[in-house]
Design a protein around this motif. Structure first.
Motif, PDB file in Angstrom:
ATOM      1  N   GLU A  23       0.825  -1.205   0.000  1.00  0.00           N
ATOM      2  CA  GLU A  23       0.000   0.000   0.000  1.00  0.00           C
ATOM      3  C   GLU A  23       0.863   1.262   0.000  1.00  0.00           C
ATOM      4  OE1 GLU A  23      -2.623  -0.451   3.331  1.00  0.00           O
ATOM      5  OE2 GLU A  23      -4.137  -1.479   2.129  1.00  0.00           O
ATOM      6  N   LEU A  26       2.194   1.736  -3.457  1.00  0.00           N
ATOM      7  CA  LEU A  26       1.143   2.222  -4.349  1.00  0.00           C
ATOM      8  C   LEU A  26       0.882   3.711  -4.136  1.00  0.00           C
ATOM      9  CD1 LEU A  26      -1.376  -0.759  -4.090  1.00  0.00           C
ATOM     10  CD2 LEU A  26      -0.098  -0.085  -6.140  1.00  0.00           C
ATOM     11  N   GLY A  48      -0.257   0.729 -10.215  1.00  0.00           N
ATOM     12  CA  GLY A  48       0.213  -0.606  -9.851  1.00  0.00           C
ATOM     13  C   GLY A  48       1.532  -0.947 -10.509  1.00  0.00           C
ATOM     14  N   GLU A  49       1.653  -0.616 -11.782  1.00  0.00           N
ATOM     15  CA  GLU A  49       2.881  -0.893 -12.518  1.00  0.00           C
ATOM     16  C   GLU A  49       4.041  -0.055 -12.006  1.00  0.00           C
ATOM     17  OE1 GLU A  49       3.785  -1.814 -17.145  1.00  0.00           O
ATOM     18  OE2 GLU A  49       2.826   0.123 -16.736  1.00  0.00           O
ATOM     19  N   TYR A  53       4.350  -3.583  -8.977  1.00  0.00           N
ATOM     20  CA  TYR A  53       3.464  -4.724  -8.811  1.00  0.00           C
ATOM     21  C   TYR A  53       2.665  -4.926 -10.102  1.00  0.00           C
ATOM     22  CZ  TYR A  53       4.528  -4.336  -3.823  1.00  0.00           C
ATOM     23  OH  TYR A  53       5.171  -4.281  -2.620  1.00  0.00           O
ATOM     24  N   SER A  54       1.637  -5.756 -10.019  1.00  0.00           N
ATOM     25  CA  SER A  54       0.798  -5.975 -11.192  1.00  0.00           C
ATOM     26  C   SER A  54      -0.057  -4.745 -11.468  1.00  0.00           C
ATOM     27  CB  SER A  54      -0.115  -7.179 -10.973  1.00  0.00           C
ATOM     28  OG  SER A  54      -1.117  -6.869 -10.010  1.00  0.00           O
ATOM     29  N   ARG A  55      -0.518  -4.610 -12.696  1.00  0.00           N
ATOM     30  CA  ARG A  55      -1.340  -3.459 -13.066  1.00  0.00           C
ATOM     31  C   ARG A  55      -2.709  -3.493 -12.370  1.00  0.00           C
ATOM     32  NH1 ARG A  55       0.064  -0.515 -17.492  1.00  0.00           N
ATOM     33  NH2 ARG A  55      -2.102  -0.208 -18.159  1.00  0.00           N
ATOM     34  N   LEU A  57      -3.180  -4.435  -9.092  1.00  0.00           N
ATOM     35  CA  LEU A  57      -3.119  -4.424  -7.627  1.00  0.00           C
ATOM     36  C   LEU A  57      -3.799  -3.193  -7.025  1.00  0.00           C
ATOM     37  CD1 LEU A  57      -2.097  -6.033  -5.212  1.00  0.00           C
ATOM     38  CD2 LEU A  57      -0.068  -4.566  -5.188  1.00  0.00           C
ATOM     39  N   ALA A  58      -3.617  -2.028  -7.622  1.00  0.00           N
ATOM     40  CA  ALA A  58      -4.247  -0.819  -7.085  1.00  0.00           C
ATOM     41  C   ALA A  58      -5.763  -0.954  -7.104  1.00  0.00           C
ATOM     42  CB  ALA A  58      -3.802   0.415  -7.871  1.00  0.00           C
ATOM     43  N   HIS A  60      -7.353  -3.760  -6.976  1.00  0.00           N
ATOM     44  CA  HIS A  60      -7.683  -4.788  -5.977  1.00  0.00           C
ATOM     45  C   HIS A  60      -7.763  -4.177  -4.580  1.00  0.00           C
ATOM     46  CE1 HIS A  60      -7.716  -8.570  -3.813  1.00  0.00           C
ATOM     47  NE2 HIS A  60      -6.637  -8.187  -3.140  1.00  0.00           N
ATOM     48  N   TYR A  61      -6.830  -3.289  -4.251  1.00  0.00           N
ATOM     49  CA  TYR A  61      -6.796  -2.689  -2.918  1.00  0.00           C
ATOM     50  C   TYR A  61      -7.808  -1.558  -2.751  1.00  0.00           C
ATOM     51  CZ  TYR A  61      -2.567  -5.124  -1.285  1.00  0.00           C
ATOM     52  OH  TYR A  61      -1.667  -6.060  -0.855  1.00  0.00           O
TER      53      TYR A  61
END
Length: 210
Positions: A23, A26, A48-49, A53-55, A57-58, A60-61
């Motif tokens: 977090e 991000l 995210g990138e 991290y993966s594109r 993830l943001a 997702h959170y």
């Protein structure tokens, strides 16, 4: 039994630590992108990138871009408070001086830029930022006011000073300086400006100035 409980808790703590680290990464990436591209030019996937991290993830959170912006604004506010109070024993006039120094010479230009961009976005309240920055302003005014009162109490600051008015003046000056510096850096000498405002601060508030 105790050993088994500890074995269960350790992975949970590690998972919480990993989430906190992700977090933070991000939010730091969001600051960098907003400072460089503005709010409209920043996407969840890019954050995210950029964070490594993966594109996805943001998303997702934070689920939505608005929620990410709100979390970023809160994070920026926390960073400003931390920088202002790096010296834990500082109170009264020392905190006011730190505020002026931080306003005139930002320690992290990206944070100053991102905050400026998001404050402009908050004027239209299209991303739920207005309430957050209103809260930031109230907290900042209260913090400055409290330290002015502390300064009055310990004899640093004149007793006839109006803490609320002076806090508002200081906050306005700090934000005005930041705006001027970001828009016209070639027209501003931050070192001279800092000294001029510090001179004004001491002349206007210090019990020793009169």
């Amino acid at each position: 039994m105790v050993a088994k409980q500890n074995a269960v808790r350790a992975p949970r703590r590690r998972q919480a630590d990993r989430r906190e680290a992700a977090e933070t990464a991000l939010l730091e990436a969001a600051i960098s992108l907003i400072a460089a591209r503005g709010v409209k030019g920043t996407t969840l996937a890019d954050v995210g990138e950029a964070a490594g991290y993966s594109r996805g993830l943001a998303a997702h959170y934070y689920k939505t871009k608005d929620r990410l912006l709100q979390a970023t604004a809160e994070y920026i506010g926390e960073q400003y408070v931390r920088m202002l109070h790096e010296k834990s024993d500082a109170t009264g006039m020392k905190v006011l001086v730190s505020y002026v120094e931080l306003a005139c010479m930002p320690r992290r230009l990206e944070i100053a830029k991102a905050m400026h961009v998001m404050q402009k976005e908050a004027l239209f309240d299209t991303s739920g930022l207005q309430a957050i920055f209103s809260k930031h302003s109230r907290s900042a005014l209260k913090r400055l006011e409290n330290h002015i009162r502390i300064g009055i109490g310990n004899g640093e600051i004149r007793k006839d000073v109006d803490p609320k008015s002076e806090a508002a003046i200081l906050l306005a000056m700090g934000r005005g300086v930041r705006t001027l510096w970001l828009h016209s850096p070639d027209k501003v000498n931050p070192l001279k400006l800092k000294q001029d405002i510090l001179d004004f601060l001491h002349l206007n508030l210090s019990a020793k100035a009169r």
